[in-house]
Write a protein that holds these residues in place. Sequence first.
Motif, mmCIF file in Angstrom:
data_model
loop_
_atom_site.group_PDB
_atom_site.id
_atom_site.type_symbol
_atom_site.label_atom_id
_atom_site.label_comp_id
_atom_site.label_asym_id
_atom_site.label_seq_id
_atom_site.Cartn_x
_atom_site.Cartn_y
_atom_site.Cartn_z
ATOM 1 N N ARG A 37 0.822 -1.214 0.000
ATOM 2 C CA ARG A 37 0.000 0.000 0.000
ATOM 3 C C ARG A 37 0.853 1.260 0.000
ATOM 4 O O ARG A 37 0.653 2.166 -0.783
ATOM 5 C CB ARG A 37 -0.903 0.041 1.234
ATOM 6 C CG ARG A 37 -2.239 -0.604 1.088
ATOM 7 C CD ARG A 37 -3.076 -0.366 2.348
ATOM 8 N NE ARG A 37 -2.317 0.276 3.394
ATOM 9 C CZ ARG A 37 -1.584 -0.363 4.300
ATOM 10 N NH1 ARG A 37 -1.548 -1.666 4.328
ATOM 11 N NH2 ARG A 37 -0.906 0.314 5.205
ATOM 12 N N ARG A 38 1.839 1.280 0.929
ATOM 13 C CA ARG A 38 2.644 2.479 1.055
ATOM 14 C C ARG A 38 3.584 2.659 -0.130
ATOM 15 O O ARG A 38 3.810 3.772 -0.587
ATOM 16 C CB ARG A 38 3.412 2.449 2.388
ATOM 17 C CG ARG A 38 2.479 2.774 3.540
ATOM 18 C CD ARG A 38 3.091 2.454 4.860
ATOM 19 N NE ARG A 38 3.294 1.003 4.999
ATOM 20 C CZ ARG A 38 3.748 0.434 6.100
ATOM 21 N NH1 ARG A 38 4.090 1.171 7.132
ATOM 22 N NH2 ARG A 38 3.888 -0.864 6.174
ATOM 23 N N THR A 39 4.083 1.566 -0.637
ATOM 24 C CA THR A 39 4.928 1.654 -1.830
ATOM 25 C C THR A 39 4.100 2.183 -2.995
ATOM 26 O O THR A 39 4.557 3.013 -3.772
ATOM 27 C CB THR A 39 5.503 0.263 -2.172
ATOM 28 O OG1 THR A 39 6.154 -0.265 -1.024
ATOM 29 C CG2 THR A 39 6.483 0.347 -3.327
ATOM 30 N N PHE A 40 2.860 1.723 -3.086
ATOM 31 C CA PHE A 40 1.961 2.192 -4.136
ATOM 32 C C PHE A 40 1.759 3.707 -4.044
ATOM 33 O O PHE A 40 1.819 4.413 -5.047
ATOM 34 C CB PHE A 40 0.607 1.480 -4.032
ATOM 35 C CG PHE A 40 -0.435 2.062 -4.946
ATOM 36 C CD1 PHE A 40 -0.497 1.681 -6.275
ATOM 37 C CD2 PHE A 40 -1.337 3.014 -4.480
ATOM 38 C CE1 PHE A 40 -1.440 2.246 -7.129
ATOM 39 C CE2 PHE A 40 -2.276 3.581 -5.333
ATOM 40 C CZ PHE A 40 -2.331 3.188 -6.657
ATOM 41 N N ALA A 173 1.313 -7.790 -7.656
ATOM 42 C CA ALA A 173 0.840 -8.649 -8.749
ATOM 43 C C ALA A 173 1.986 -9.367 -9.467
ATOM 44 O O ALA A 173 1.762 -10.336 -10.192
ATOM 45 C CB ALA A 173 0.026 -7.830 -9.748
ATOM 46 N N ASP A 174 3.210 -8.883 -9.272
ATOM 47 C CA ASP A 174 4.336 -9.546 -9.937
ATOM 48 C C ASP A 174 4.634 -10.921 -9.343
ATOM 49 O O ASP A 174 5.485 -11.638 -9.847
ATOM 50 C CB ASP A 174 5.593 -8.663 -9.898
ATOM 51 C CG ASP A 174 5.977 -8.256 -8.483
ATOM 52 O OD1 ASP A 174 5.078 -8.090 -7.644
ATOM 53 O OD2 ASP A 174 7.192 -8.108 -8.230
ATOM 54 N N SER A 175 3.921 -11.285 -8.275
ATOM 55 C CA SER A 175 4.157 -12.612 -7.714
ATOM 56 C C SER A 175 3.374 -13.692 -8.459
ATOM 57 O O SER A 175 3.441 -14.864 -8.105
ATOM 58 C CB SER A 175 3.800 -12.631 -6.229
ATOM 59 O OG SER A 175 2.436 -12.332 -6.071
HETATM 60 P P1 GDP Z 1 2.099 -2.098 3.155
HETATM 61 O O1 GDP Z 1 2.251 -2.752 4.472
HETATM 62 O O2 GDP Z 1 0.920 -2.632 2.425
HETATM 63 O O3 GDP Z 1 2.114 -0.605 3.210
HETATM 64 O O4 GDP Z 1 3.341 -2.571 2.264
HETATM 65 P P2 GDP Z 1 4.711 -1.823 1.899
HETATM 66 O O5 GDP Z 1 4.505 -0.827 0.860
HETATM 67 O O6 GDP Z 1 5.378 -1.399 3.180
HETATM 68 O O7 GDP Z 1 5.521 -3.026 1.241
HETATM 69 C C1 GDP Z 1 5.811 -4.219 1.934
HETATM 70 C C2 GDP Z 1 6.975 -4.938 1.239
HETATM 71 O O8 GDP Z 1 6.566 -5.361 -0.059
HETATM 72 C C3 GDP Z 1 8.204 -4.057 1.000
HETATM 73 O O9 GDP Z 1 9.354 -4.849 1.160
HETATM 74 C C4 GDP Z 1 8.043 -3.596 -0.432
HETATM 75 O O10 GDP Z 1 9.303 -3.329 -1.036
HETATM 76 C C5 GDP Z 1 7.396 -4.805 -1.071
HETATM 77 N N1 GDP Z 1 6.540 -4.440 -2.215
HETATM 78 C C6 GDP Z 1 5.803 -3.325 -2.360
HETATM 79 N N2 GDP Z 1 5.143 -3.337 -3.534
HETATM 80 C C7 GDP Z 1 5.477 -4.512 -4.140
HETATM 81 C C8 GDP Z 1 5.131 -5.113 -5.397
HETATM 82 O O11 GDP Z 1 4.353 -4.578 -6.188
HETATM 83 N N3 GDP Z 1 5.688 -6.336 -5.675
HETATM 84 C C9 GDP Z 1 6.533 -6.949 -4.800
HETATM 85 N N4 GDP Z 1 7.028 -8.130 -5.167
HETATM 86 N N5 GDP Z 1 6.865 -6.420 -3.626
HETATM 87 C C10 GDP Z 1 6.358 -5.218 -3.281
#
Ligand code: GDP
Length: 298
Positions: A37-40, A173-175
């Motif tokens: 979520r936060r990365t998004f 989704a890349d998983s």
């Molecule tokens: P949140 O808890 O939902 O806010 O998740 P974060 O954004 O903190 O991401 C959690 C982990 O997943 C981090 O290590 C990110 O680098 C990784 N991550 C985030 N987006 C993606 C993605 O689209 N694909 C993959 N494979 N990993 C991701």
Amino acid sequence: SPSVYSQYVRPSSHRYKNAKKGLPFNVMLVGPSGLGRRTFLNTLCERAIVIPDDGENAETTKLPEAMKIQHYTVDIEEDGMRILLNVIDTPGFGDSIDNSDNFKEIQDYLEYQFDEVLEEENRIKRNPKFRDGRVHALLYFITPTGHSLREIDIELMRRLGSRVNVIPIIGRADSMTVDELKKFKKRIMQDIDFYRIPVYMFPTVDDDDEETIEENNELRASLPFAVVGCEEVVEKDNRPVRARLYPWGAVEVDNEEHSDFDRLRYVLLNSHIGDLREITQNMLYENYRTEKLSLEDN
Ligand code: GDP
């Protein structure tokens, strides 16, 4: 019910221009932790709005914490239009054994924004500084299990779909492989249909131009959007691209062949920002208002 969207007649132009002061747009992010979520959010805003948890504190964060509601305000320029993006994040959602409190908290938040507007409308003297906090879109992150929707997904979307435009997306989704993703998307849409989950539907307006009709058909067919988030920038053919690097290759965030990120970004900040705002004000809010006033009458 899902049919509310088809009953509502939309204006044929969904595009807003020349909003000098900036068009306020409120988006909520909901989904289990770790789905990106936060990365998004950072990817969407093209800057580090929030520092994602890199797992370093994993030892100390083992105990699930209560859900929080956090705000981030970002000024964005899109295609000559200024957008005052307000993002509402919900870290901790779904981390408890019983998530009904989370559902209620989010629903209360959405309804509170409606109440505030209702109160403001009834004031004799309007407050010129009033900030409309109604949430225009809720992005719900679905876990890429490859199976079908989980109970928590169904519950949340069902419960909130009458209060907000829910846009289902698949996180990380890349998983999944291309084939797995295709099947997963199909199964999710079948579930959404079967459980009559009222998600945001891209408009079908007959008098729209050819191009708009096609665009909406395409968007409808891509649901739920498969999203990949990444803040890292790498060089490719002498130009910078945002990509997740793996030993076997790179997943490019903005490449339509790799993920629906760019499509979703365009929908939110450009092509459908007007429609999402209008549905919120003229349909979801109006329905809430009518419900509330008729309750008070009885
Ligand atoms: P949140 O808890 O939902 O806010 O998740 P974060 O954004 O903190 O991401 C959690 C982990 O997943 C981090 O290590 C990110 O680098 C990784 N991550 C985030 N987006 C993606 C993605 O689209 N694909 C993959 N494979 N990993 C991701």
